[in-house]
Design a protein around this motif. Sequence first.
Motif, PDB file in Angstrom:
ATOM      1  N   PRO A 132     -13.062  21.464  37.329  1.00 55.96           N
ATOM      2  CA  PRO A 132     -11.862  21.719  38.133  1.00 55.96           C
ATOM      3  C   PRO A 132     -11.337  20.501  38.892  1.00 55.96           C
ATOM      4  CG  PRO A 132     -13.356  23.583  38.317  1.00 55.96           C
ATOM      5  CD  PRO A 132     -14.078  22.526  37.521  1.00 55.96           C
ATOM      6  N   HIS A 133     -12.237  19.632  39.393  1.00 54.49           N
ATOM      7  CA  HIS A 133     -11.766  18.488  40.169  1.00 54.49           C
ATOM      8  C   HIS A 133     -11.029  17.463  39.301  1.00 54.49           C
ATOM      9  CE1 HIS A 133     -15.550  16.704  38.629  1.00 54.49           C
ATOM     10  NE2 HIS A 133     -14.922  15.554  38.756  1.00 54.49           N
ATOM     11  N   GLU A 134     -11.134  17.598  37.985  1.00 56.07           N
ATOM     12  CA  GLU A 134     -10.442  16.688  37.079  1.00 56.07           C
ATOM     13  C   GLU A 134      -9.040  17.201  36.711  1.00 56.07           C
ATOM     14  OE1 GLU A 134     -13.470  14.555  34.254  1.00 56.07           O
ATOM     15  OE2 GLU A 134     -14.135  16.647  34.429  1.00 56.07           O
ATOM     16  N   PHE A 135      -8.648  18.303  37.315  1.00 55.24           N
ATOM     17  CA  PHE A 135      -7.341  18.899  37.074  1.00 55.24           C
ATOM     18  C   PHE A 135      -6.497  18.814  38.345  1.00 55.24           C
ATOM     19  CE2 PHE A 135      -9.844  20.548  33.720  1.00 55.24           C
ATOM     20  CZ  PHE A 135      -9.019  21.049  32.730  1.00 55.24           C
ATOM     21  N   SER A 136      -5.189  18.723  38.181  1.00 51.57           N
ATOM     22  CA  SER A 136      -4.289  18.802  39.330  1.00 51.57           C
ATOM     23  C   SER A 136      -4.247  20.237  39.836  1.00 51.57           C
ATOM     24  CB  SER A 136      -2.876  18.373  38.927  1.00 51.57           C
ATOM     25  OG  SER A 136      -2.308  19.318  38.030  1.00 51.57           O
ATOM     26  N   GLY A 137      -3.655  20.440  41.026  1.00 52.99           N
ATOM     27  CA  GLY A 137      -3.569  21.783  41.589  1.00 52.99           C
ATOM     28  C   GLY A 137      -2.848  22.749  40.671  1.00 52.99           C
ATOM     29  N   GLY A 138      -1.743  22.301  40.098  1.00 48.28           N
ATOM     30  CA  GLY A 138      -0.990  23.159  39.197  1.00 48.28           C
ATOM     31  C   GLY A 138      -1.757  23.493  37.937  1.00 48.28           C
ATOM     32  N   MET A 139      -2.510  22.530  37.415  1.00 52.82           N
ATOM     33  CA  MET A 139      -3.301  22.777  36.208  1.00 52.82           C
ATOM     34  C   MET A 139      -4.450  23.738  36.492  1.00 52.82           C
ATOM     35  SD  MET A 139      -3.262  18.894  34.683  1.00 52.82           S
ATOM     36  CE  MET A 139      -4.220  19.234  33.222  1.00 52.82           C
ATOM     37  N   ARG A 140      -5.042  23.639  37.677  1.00 52.58           N
ATOM     38  CA  ARG A 140      -6.098  24.596  38.040  1.00 52.58           C
ATOM     39  C   ARG A 140      -5.538  26.015  38.097  1.00 52.58           C
ATOM     40  NH1 ARG A 140      -8.029  20.213  41.514  1.00 52.58           N
ATOM     41  NH2 ARG A 140      -6.775  20.999  43.248  1.00 52.58           N
ATOM     42  N   GLN A 141      -4.302  26.140  38.602  1.00 50.46           N
ATOM     43  CA  GLN A 141      -3.697  27.467  38.664  1.00 50.46           C
ATOM     44  C   GLN A 141      -3.472  28.029  37.261  1.00 50.46           C
ATOM     45  OE1 GLN A 141      -3.646  29.984  40.487  1.00 50.46           O
ATOM     46  NE2 GLN A 141      -2.002  29.684  41.956  1.00 50.46           N
ATOM     47  N   ARG A 142      -3.111  27.160  36.324  1.00 49.35           N
ATOM     48  CA  ARG A 142      -2.901  27.604  34.950  1.00 49.35           C
ATOM     49  C   ARG A 142      -4.220  28.059  34.309  1.00 49.35           C
ATOM     50  NH1 ARG A 142       0.672  22.682  32.776  1.00 49.35           N
ATOM     51  NH2 ARG A 142       0.297  21.792  34.824  1.00 49.35           N
ATOM     52  N   VAL A 143      -5.314  27.407  34.691  1.00 48.20           N
ATOM     53  CA  VAL A 143      -6.627  27.836  34.194  1.00 48.20           C
ATOM     54  C   VAL A 143      -6.929  29.254  34.679  1.00 48.20           C
ATOM     55  CG1 VAL A 143      -9.112  27.427  34.327  1.00 48.20           C
ATOM     56  CG2 VAL A 143      -7.549  25.501  33.990  1.00 48.20           C
ATOM     57  N   LEU A 144      -6.631  29.539  35.943  1.00 47.17           N
ATOM     58  CA  LEU A 144      -6.860  30.882  36.482  1.00 47.17           C
ATOM     59  C   LEU A 144      -6.023  31.918  35.745  1.00 47.17           C
ATOM     60  CD1 LEU A 144      -7.050  30.398  40.358  1.00 47.17           C
ATOM     61  CD2 LEU A 144      -8.885  31.046  38.806  1.00 47.17           C
ATOM     62  N   LEU A 179       2.815  25.608  41.142  1.00 48.00           N
ATOM     63  CA  LEU A 179       3.307  25.112  39.870  1.00 48.00           C
ATOM     64  C   LEU A 179       4.710  24.525  39.998  1.00 48.00           C
ATOM     65  CD1 LEU A 179       2.238  28.029  37.500  1.00 48.00           C
ATOM     66  CD2 LEU A 179       0.941  26.000  38.151  1.00 48.00           C
ATOM     67  N   ASP A 180       4.970  23.487  39.202  1.00 48.26           N
ATOM     68  CA  ASP A 180       6.324  22.965  39.133  1.00 48.26           C
ATOM     69  C   ASP A 180       7.202  23.979  38.415  1.00 48.26           C
ATOM     70  OD1 ASP A 180       6.534  22.189  36.110  1.00 48.26           O
ATOM     71  OD2 ASP A 180       4.627  21.357  36.787  1.00 48.26           O
ATOM     72  N   LEU A 232       7.942  11.225  53.389  1.00 53.56           N
ATOM     73  CA  LEU A 232       7.784  11.125  51.946  1.00 53.56           C
ATOM     74  C   LEU A 232       7.404  12.521  51.493  1.00 53.56           C
ATOM     75  CD1 LEU A 232       7.680   9.511  49.320  1.00 53.56           C
ATOM     76  CD2 LEU A 232       5.299   8.951  49.832  1.00 53.56           C
ATOM     77  N   PHE A 233       8.314  13.170  50.802  1.00 52.68           N
ATOM     78  CA  PHE A 233       8.223  14.599  50.510  1.00 52.68           C
ATOM     79  C   PHE A 233       7.888  14.783  49.041  1.00 52.68           C
ATOM     80  CE2 PHE A 233       9.976  18.942  50.176  1.00 52.68           C
ATOM     81  CZ  PHE A 233       9.492  19.498  51.348  1.00 52.68           C
ATOM     82  N   ILE A 234       6.625  15.121  48.753  1.00 53.46           N
ATOM     83  CA  ILE A 234       6.164  15.326  47.386  1.00 53.46           C
ATOM     84  C   ILE A 234       6.279  16.808  47.067  1.00 53.46           C
ATOM     85  CG2 ILE A 234       4.262  15.002  45.775  1.00 53.46           C
ATOM     86  CD1 ILE A 234       5.220  12.392  47.056  1.00 53.46           C
ATOM     87  N   THR A 235       7.004  17.153  46.005  1.00 53.39           N
ATOM     88  CA  THR A 235       7.209  18.573  45.728  1.00 53.39           C
ATOM     89  C   THR A 235       7.606  18.800  44.283  1.00 53.39           C
ATOM     90  OG1 THR A 235       8.423  20.557  46.416  1.00 53.39           O
ATOM     91  CG2 THR A 235       9.644  18.484  46.421  1.00 53.39           C
ATOM     92  N   HIS A 236       7.386  20.039  43.828  1.00 52.78           N
ATOM     93  CA  HIS A 236       7.929  20.446  42.538  1.00 52.78           C
ATOM     94  C   HIS A 236       9.155  21.330  42.712  1.00 52.78           C
ATOM     95  CE1 HIS A 236       4.949  23.746  43.487  1.00 52.78           C
ATOM     96  NE2 HIS A 236       6.046  24.453  43.257  1.00 52.78           N
ATOM     97  N   ASP A 237       9.525  21.597  43.969  1.00 52.35           N
ATOM     98  CA  ASP A 237      10.591  22.550  44.275  1.00 52.35           C
ATOM     99  C   ASP A 237      11.909  21.814  44.498  1.00 52.35           C
ATOM    100  OD1 ASP A 237      12.239  24.566  45.196  1.00 52.35           O
ATOM    101  OD2 ASP A 237      10.693  25.510  46.395  1.00 52.35           O
ATOM    102  N   LEU A 238      12.718  21.705  43.457  1.00 55.25           N
ATOM    103  CA  LEU A 238      13.978  20.977  43.567  1.00 55.25           C
ATOM    104  C   LEU A 238      14.979  21.695  44.470  1.00 55.25           C
ATOM    105  CD1 LEU A 238      12.765  19.864  40.747  1.00 55.25           C
ATOM    106  CD2 LEU A 238      15.087  19.069  40.388  1.00 55.25           C
ATOM    107  N   ALA A 239      14.855  23.020  44.594  1.00 57.69           N
ATOM    108  CA  ALA A 239      15.757  23.749  45.477  1.00 57.69           C
ATOM    109  C   ALA A 239      15.567  23.305  46.924  1.00 57.69           C
ATOM    110  CB  ALA A 239      15.519  25.251  45.339  1.00 57.69           C
TER     111      ALA A 239
END
Length: 571
Positions: free
Chosen positions: A169-181, A202-203, A514-521
């Motif tokens: 799990p630590h080798e995956f990004s947060g979004g990828m871990r969610q996809r595994v679940l 997720l993005d 510095l705003f890191i996000t997948h939420d373009l809205a």
Amino acid sequence: MTTSPTGAGRPDGDRPRTTPVLSVRDLRVTFTTSHGDVEAVRGVDLDLAAGETVAVVGESGSGKSTVAAAVARLLADNGRISGGTVTLGDLDLTAADERTMRGVRGRRLGMVPQDPMTNLNPVMPVGAQIVEALEVHGLATGRQARERAVALLEGAGIEDAATRFDQYPHEFSGGMRQRVLIAMALACRPGVLVADEPTSALDVTVQRLVLDQMAELASGLGAAVVLITHDLALAAERADRVVVMYRGEVVESGPSRDLVADPRHEYTRRLLAAAPGVARRKVTDVATAGRPTEDGAGGPVGAGAAGPVAPEPLLELTGATKRYRIRGRREPFTAVDEVDLTVPAGRTVAVVGESGSGKSTTARLALRLEDADAGTVRFGGQDVSRLRGKALLAFRRSVQPVFQNPYASLDPRYTVEEAVAEPLVVHQVGDAAHRRGLVSGLLEKVALPTALRDRRPHELSGGQRQRVAIARALALEPRLVVLDEAVSALDVLVQEQILDLMVGLQRDLGLSYLFITHDLAVVRLVAHEVYVMQRGRVVERGEPERIFAAPQVDYTRELIAAIPGQGLAAR
């Protein structure tokens, strides 16, 4: 569907026309706390038909996730079902023993929990965890189980699934871990899938993929989906029916399009107005924040009668590159590839992109949690890689982070007050009484009642934990705050408050973000400038309105097209 006595539900079309596969009647859930019993869910009714998707919507603390936990009999140790029934087919789950429930979970009732990091075994490869679900329920073993697990990972959007199968799990990004679940929840093809905020990490493009997959499951297998979310625009776009919860009760329910077109309850109207996907205005006029007025007296950055003066760069990345060694690959993986990025003083710069695009690694370089392998990172004109001793401590005070996962970034032993006060103690700000006063003010700023100051992270909702993390980041009055998916776990009403708070602090204190996000809205509402990242590189940059009106690359167009709620905004 029925509602609580205080509700404003729509009787016509609310109830499924067929025998429900899941039926909740007068559900009540009580938690025992140090301050006495708290009834978190009060009299909730819900019917779910085969092939139907029902979204349960509400702000953090409304009881929506508690309903999901009660259905699966996964309440915290201090929680109990104090009234009502939950029936899955012909089985009364409220009366079932734990052995029966172990056979139900996964096989008949799939669960996608909200927090991927705490729900994956950190010492077990992700593929093996999916195989385990198949083997426990007797659906596949050995090579067949592995092949099915790889196919599930591919279906959930994991690239190179055969290789990623053996990674942890630590080798995956947060979004990828969610996809595994999500892959794990779908592994046994359950008849009912309960998804608790399944796309919050997720993005937007992967979110669309995952929700399309859930819709395919519901129609192809005749399965029913309960979608727990704080995003009313997403719920209305994806669900057949929407149930709105407020303070433990259902206040409105009905067919999704009817509910959005004509919300009856004031709370539903507030949720709809605050949804970024349908918002028609910026949170405030951030385009002018920090810029001088006509008389040259406006913001914290320069002024002059000759017109706007470009603010000085606060953070500068020049040719920044970061590579990682990954097991199973001969060549190193380049997470950030020659990125040039500037955050001017008093401005908000957003970095957007899919999970794995390199945006969070860029944030870690800015925070000097990682050192760049090539290029430079400068803060206030200083090369941060060269900072040592007091200079490094001063940098740490000036640049504060808010991470994506508040549960992982908060010490589980600390109370809310201790967590927020921690940076004040480390940097020796005031005495205990002074710090206590500062903590009270910070909790008020992030809309957390002071009554929560003695609680620990496990006693808070996901949104409440994130607000604690934001309050802690503001404690030292930093010059730059790096927010890594900082509002993704918040319901839209609290999100709106936090964004208003961010802009207000920027206006009053000259803060930079510095705003890191997948939420373009959300980006459209708050950012002065947007950098779009894909596979470690910046592929487009510009002001939000220009990016949205005339994107220059196909990747940006895909991100914008995937924003939920755009069809609702056009109504």
